[in-house]
Design a protein around this motif. Structure first.
Motif, PDB file in Angstrom:
ATOM      1  N   SER A  44       0.834  -1.215   0.000  1.00  0.00           N
ATOM      2  CA  SER A  44       0.000   0.000   0.000  1.00  0.00           C
ATOM      3  C   SER A  44       0.853   1.242   0.000  1.00  0.00           C
ATOM      4  CB  SER A  44      -0.823   0.080   1.281  1.00  0.00           C
ATOM      5  OG  SER A  44      -1.797  -0.861   1.317  1.00  0.00           O
ATOM      6  N   SER A  67      -6.883  -3.740  -8.885  1.00  0.00           N
ATOM      7  CA  SER A  67      -7.484  -4.917  -8.228  1.00  0.00           C
ATOM      8  C   SER A  67      -7.820  -4.644  -6.769  1.00  0.00           C
ATOM      9  CB  SER A  67      -6.562  -6.130  -8.359  1.00  0.00           C
ATOM     10  OG  SER A  67      -5.331  -5.889  -7.713  1.00  0.00           O
ATOM     11  N   GLY A  68      -7.051  -3.754  -6.133  1.00  0.00           N
ATOM     12  CA  GLY A  68      -7.358  -3.405  -4.737  1.00  0.00           C
ATOM     13  C   GLY A  68      -8.741  -2.796  -4.627  1.00  0.00           C
ATOM     14  N   TYR A 105     -11.360  -5.491  -4.177  1.00  0.00           N
ATOM     15  CA  TYR A 105     -11.475  -5.973  -2.793  1.00  0.00           C
ATOM     16  C   TYR A 105     -12.170  -4.920  -1.919  1.00  0.00           C
ATOM     17  CZ  TYR A 105      -8.524  -9.885  -4.055  1.00  0.00           C
ATOM     18  OH  TYR A 105      -8.052 -11.018  -4.653  1.00  0.00           O
ATOM     19  N   ARG A 106     -11.876  -3.664  -2.202  1.00  0.00           N
ATOM     20  CA  ARG A 106     -12.504  -2.580  -1.434  1.00  0.00           C
ATOM     21  C   ARG A 106     -14.014  -2.510  -1.694  1.00  0.00           C
ATOM     22  NH1 ARG A 106      -9.143   1.526   0.577  1.00  0.00           N
ATOM     23  NH2 ARG A 106      -6.940   0.974   0.386  1.00  0.00           N
ATOM     24  N   ARG A 160     -12.225   4.402  -0.092  1.00  0.00           N
ATOM     25  CA  ARG A 160     -10.915   4.737   0.507  1.00  0.00           C
ATOM     26  C   ARG A 160     -11.001   4.986   2.004  1.00  0.00           C
ATOM     27  NH1 ARG A 160      -7.675   2.789  -3.230  1.00  0.00           N
ATOM     28  NH2 ARG A 160      -8.758   3.119  -5.165  1.00  0.00           N
ATOM     29  N   SER A 208      -8.619  -5.616   3.565  1.00  0.00           N
ATOM     30  CA  SER A 208      -7.415  -6.395   3.842  1.00  0.00           C
ATOM     31  C   SER A 208      -7.762  -7.725   4.530  1.00  0.00           C
ATOM     32  CB  SER A 208      -6.479  -5.520   4.670  1.00  0.00           C
ATOM     33  OG  SER A 208      -5.647  -6.273   5.466  1.00  0.00           O
ATOM     34  N   ALA A 211      -9.476 -10.042   1.908  1.00  0.00           N
ATOM     35  CA  ALA A 211      -8.517 -10.442   0.865  1.00  0.00           C
ATOM     36  C   ALA A 211      -7.727 -11.679   1.303  1.00  0.00           C
ATOM     37  CB  ALA A 211      -7.569  -9.295   0.552  1.00  0.00           C
ATOM     38  N   ARG A 224     -10.646 -14.778  -2.926  1.00  0.00           N
ATOM     39  CA  ARG A 224      -9.609 -14.679  -3.964  1.00  0.00           C
ATOM     40  C   ARG A 224      -9.995 -15.531  -5.172  1.00  0.00           C
ATOM     41  NH1 ARG A 224      -5.871 -11.472  -1.717  1.00  0.00           N
ATOM     42  NH2 ARG A 224      -5.027 -11.240  -3.810  1.00  0.00           N
ATOM     43  N   ARG A 279      -1.436  -7.005  -5.522  1.00  0.00           N
ATOM     44  CA  ARG A 279      -0.448  -7.709  -4.705  1.00  0.00           C
ATOM     45  C   ARG A 279       0.004  -9.005  -5.356  1.00  0.00           C
ATOM     46  NH1 ARG A 279      -2.172  -3.778  -2.895  1.00  0.00           N
ATOM     47  NH2 ARG A 279      -2.241  -2.985  -0.777  1.00  0.00           N
ATOM     48  N   ASP A 280      -0.912  -9.577  -6.160  1.00  0.00           N
ATOM     49  CA  ASP A 280      -0.645 -10.898  -6.749  1.00  0.00           C
ATOM     50  C   ASP A 280      -0.865 -10.886  -8.257  1.00  0.00           C
ATOM     51  OD1 ASP A 280      -3.360 -10.456  -6.699  1.00  0.00           O
ATOM     52  OD2 ASP A 280      -3.884 -12.524  -6.207  1.00  0.00           O
ATOM     53  N   MET A 281      -0.746  -9.733  -8.876  1.00  0.00           N
ATOM     54  CA  MET A 281      -1.012  -9.642 -10.313  1.00  0.00           C
ATOM     55  C   MET A 281      -0.016 -10.494 -11.110  1.00  0.00           C
ATOM     56  SD  MET A 281      -3.669  -7.694 -10.626  1.00  0.00           S
ATOM     57  CE  MET A 281      -4.193  -8.623  -9.237  1.00  0.00           C
ATOM     58  N   ARG A 334      -1.654  -3.886   8.049  1.00  0.00           N
ATOM     59  CA  ARG A 334      -2.117  -4.367   6.740  1.00  0.00           C
ATOM     60  C   ARG A 334      -0.972  -5.011   5.974  1.00  0.00           C
ATOM     61  NH1 ARG A 334      -4.713   0.420   3.922  1.00  0.00           N
ATOM     62  NH2 ARG A 334      -4.739  -1.018   2.196  1.00  0.00           N
ATOM     63  N   ASP A 392      -1.100  -8.653   4.469  1.00  0.00           N
ATOM     64  CA  ASP A 392      -0.930  -8.869   3.018  1.00  0.00           C
ATOM     65  C   ASP A 392       0.243  -9.808   2.711  1.00  0.00           C
ATOM     66  OD1 ASP A 392      -3.042  -7.156   2.573  1.00  0.00           O
ATOM     67  OD2 ASP A 392      -1.808  -5.445   1.981  1.00  0.00           O
ATOM     68  N   ARG A 404      -0.468 -13.851   4.692  1.00  0.00           N
ATOM     69  CA  ARG A 404      -1.637 -14.720   4.523  1.00  0.00           C
ATOM     70  C   ARG A 404      -1.243 -15.966   3.719  1.00  0.00           C
ATOM     71  NH1 ARG A 404      -3.871 -10.146   0.821  1.00  0.00           N
ATOM     72  NH2 ARG A 404      -2.839 -10.678  -1.120  1.00  0.00           N
TER      73      ARG A 404
END
Ligand code: DC
Length: 225
Positions: A14, A36-37, A40-41, A92, A101, A104, A110, A131-133, A181, A185, A188
């Motif tokens: 972040s 992508s965040g 999730y938001r 936001r 978070s 996710a 996911r 984060r995982d693109m 966070r 992130d 996990r």
């Protein structure tokens, strides 16, 4: 054989400047964007709105299966749209950031969001940040960037972003929340933020955004030739 559109992935923690880089590259290359965040938001926002119990996998899957999300450039800003509603600011808030978070980290979330994220891969190309693109969503792409910055710089940037959106934020509280966070992130069990060796690493702590964009574009152009 169908050839897929090219993808540039930008992963990192972040506040490392992924959104800014993504938008600058998209403007230069005229490629599509996936934040992508934001997805999730949005899911977190809907969970809060409908007061869904996050221990109910069925309820979360039902919400996540029908997300009509798209991204729109307007006056130099990226707008996040849910159906026809601009929810860029709402997603936001601190409460949404925190819940995003948490959810996710859920494997069911996911899994269900994978196809939605991949559906943004369209010609002439996609720039995807998250984060995982590069590790999970688009592992086949050779155009991978990992953007990093130290915790203080990232907290400061996030604080300015919140202030810009009219949200009050205290630096020390934000720093604590960012740290928490980051830990979630990175630690996990599914799709954690991690650094592989097939990426271009850029540390943006002391580099202005414009320079970061130059470095990234240079890398992409050399790889595309
Ligand atoms: O990038 P962001 O701060 O808007 O992301 C919100 C949350 O979603 C963050 O805690 C990390 C998570 N996320 C994720 O796990 N995987 C992604 N590809 C993008 C975001």
């Amino acid at each position: 054989m169908m050839i897929c559109a090219p993808v540039i992935t930008i992963d990192g923690p972040s506040g490392s400047g992924k959104g800014t880089l993504c938008q600058a590259m998209s403007q230069e290359l005229k490629w599509n964007i996936l934040d992508s965040g934001a997805i999730y938001r949005i899911l977190a926002l809907l969970i809060l709105h409908y007061q869904v119990d996050i221990s109910s996998e069925k309820a979360i899957i039902s919400l996540a299966s029908n997300l009509d999300v798209w991204f729109l450039f307007q006056n130099g800003d990226l707008k996040v749209m849910l159906k026809r509603v601009d929810i860029s600011v709402k997603i936001r808030s601190q409460i949404v950031s925190d819940l995003a978070s948490r959810i996710a980290a859920l494997p069911c979330v996911r899994g269900i969001l994978l196809n939605l994220q991949r559906s943004f891969r369209k010609w002439p190309g996609l720039i995807a940040d998250g984060r995982d693109m590069g590790t999970v969503v688009f592992p086949d792409t050779p155009l991978k960037i990992f953007l990093d910055a130290n915790l203080e710089a990232r907290t400061y940037r996030r604080m300015l972003q919140l202030h810009k959106n009219g949200v009050n934020a205290n630096f020390n509280e934000l720093l604590f929340q960012m740290k928490e966070r980051d830990e979630r992130d990175c630690n996990r069990s599914v799709a954690p933020l991690m650094l592989k060796d097939d990426v271009l690493i850029i540390n943006s702590t002391y580099i202005p955004a414009q320079k970061v964009t130059e470095i990234a574009l240079d890398y992409v152009r050399k790889k595309l030739i």
